[in-house]
Design an enzyme around this catalytic site. Structure first.
Site: not given
Ligand code: HSE
Length: 445
Positions: A19, A38, A48, A141, A192, A195, A206, A210, A307
């Site tokens: 990510v 923005a 990091a 989403i 991928g 988790e 998971d 959510k 993804g």
């Protein structure tokens, strides 16, 4: 037009894996458009990661790279900390330290917020900083935005979502290709979607993280992951996927939260969904969430739930929000959980016994006279109304000369405790030969 008088807002990234690298890439690629939206630049100034060398290769000269996340959290030049480490351990400490240092936090960490959300949101409230978490639910989403802002006029009635791509991929492949569970799980890991610990996916944890977050912002209740009922897909059998299809249903792992008379339902489990519903046709690793509001009616949100760039899309949307609202009086920002902190509801999350839904039952029975009458008699006695019955020929189920068959019953709605009692009685019949399979059914009408 961007506001030229404002310096770019400075972001510190904790973790540059799938990510994080997506965030970096999309921010660079779409920088011009993002700045126009923005009103100021958004600049990743420090990253990091434990793998410093890999991180350096990824960001090049674009940002400073450090091996110690605390350098980011304590860096006075950083305005926003993006936490992409995951888990409840060090991520929790770093998020709390970032808040204490007066930094806004953007996170994709559903586990952290579902379990420690109350503590984290309270700390952020006190400090007057934002904790944004669009990427934590259904990846790309914008469901958090929709619930917190787009649907704010509504009394939300229920939400039902396919909010775990791994399990949806597994169920889709099992149904369409007739493949076994283990083979499909390995493929999901290779692609991928899963988790780091895939038991979180396949056991429904998971999705429950959510669903817990959606429940809180839909109904204005505290995050209460510990009250969620959680069942995964590991016990699902291929024959039930087939029977469901013959009855006009597909089996999906749904995260459901619903306003009921006595409280809030919060549950994750496999569910039969009518094949004609749009959500039943969400296949592969895609996610979809249906929200029912009293004014708007039914709305459906569909897209990639995982993804690199889809999740980065949500993280960057949060960064833009923070950049826009950074200078606004905290009291005038959208509350973390959509409702004002002083206006939260204490409606209880209902125990599963009190949940009301309909059911698919499969009974392996002796193919002999009176079995159907005894089974339906128990349901009638319990006041449970039958919607449909399917009985396969014994030969088809157990091979030629078989004396056993499968009896499949769809029921109308009833309270779970009543179904449990009826199931115990049915299980006690001598002609019921194996543990009864029970899968809940949601009409989503
Ligand atoms: N493991 C998750 C899924 C990733 O399969 O949907 C996104 O949260």
């Amino acid at each position: 037009m961007s506001n030229k008088s404002l310096e770019p807002i400075r972001v510190g990234l904790l973790g540059i894996g799938t990510v994080g690298s997506g965030v970096f890439t999309v921010l660079q690629r779409n920088q011009e458009e993002i700045v126009r939206r923005a009103g100021r630049g958004i600049e990743i100034s420090v990253v990091a990661d434990l793998d410093v060398q890999r991180a350096r290769e990824l960001v090049g000269a674009g940002a400073r790279v450090v091996g110690d996340a605390r350098e980011v959290v304590n860096d006075p030049r950083v305005d926003i900390v993006v936490e992409l480490i995951g888990g409840y351990g060090i991520a929790r400490q770093l998020v709390l330290e970032a808040i204490a240092a007066g930094k806004h936090v953007v996170t994709a960490n559903k586990a952290l917020l579902a379990v420690h959300g109350t503590e984290i949101f309270a700390a952020a409230q006190k400090k007057g900083v934002m904790v944004a978490f669009e990427a934590a639910v259904a990846g790309g989403i914008p469901i958090i935005k929709a619930l917190r802002e787009g649907l704010t006029a509504n009394r939300i009635e229920w939400i039902a979502g396919i909010i775990n791509g791994t399990t949806n991929f597994i169920l889709s492949e099992m149904r369409s290709k007739g493949l076994g569970f283990d083979a499909v799980l390995q493929e999901a890991q290779r692609l991928g979607y899963a988790e780091a610990d895939p038991t979180f996916d396949i056991e429904g944890v998971d999705a429950a993280h959510k669903a817990t977050l959606m429940s809180a912002i839909a109904f204005g209740i505290p995050v209460q992951f510990d009250k969620a009922h959680i069942e995964g897909i590991t016990k699902l059998e291929a024959q039930d996927i087939r029977y469901a299809e013959q009855l006009g249903y597909r089996i999906k792992l749904l995260g459901i939260t619903k306003r009921a008379a006595q409280g809030i339902e919060l549950r994750v489990h496999p569910s039969l969904v009518p094949a004609k519903r749009l959500i039943a046709n969400v296949e592969g690793a895609m996610n979809a969430v249906v929200v029912q509001g009293d004014a708007v009616g039914t709305t459906l949100y569909y897209g990639k739930g995982a993804g690199s760039e889809p999740t980065a899309s949500a993280v960057i949307a949060d960064l833009v929000d923070v950049a826009r609202l950074h200078t606004v009086d905290p009291l005038n920002r959208v509350p973390h959980l959509a409702f004002q902190p002083g206006a939260m509801s204490n409606l209880p999350v209902l125990p599963m016994d009190e949940v009301c839904t309909s059911y698919y039952l499969r009974l392996r029975v002796a193919d002999e006279a009176g079995v159907l009458a005894r089974v339906t008699g128990i349901l009638a006695e319990a006041g449970i109304s039958i919607d449909a019955v399917l009985q396969r020929e014994a030969d088809e189920v157990g091979g030629e000369g078989s004396t056993q068959t499968d009896l499949i019953i769809l029921t109308h709605d009833c309270v779970e405790a009543r179904m449990n009692q009826a199931m115990t009685k049915m299980q006690g019949l001598s002609s019921v030969l194996a543990p009864i399979v029970r899968i809940r059914k949601e009409e989503l009408a």
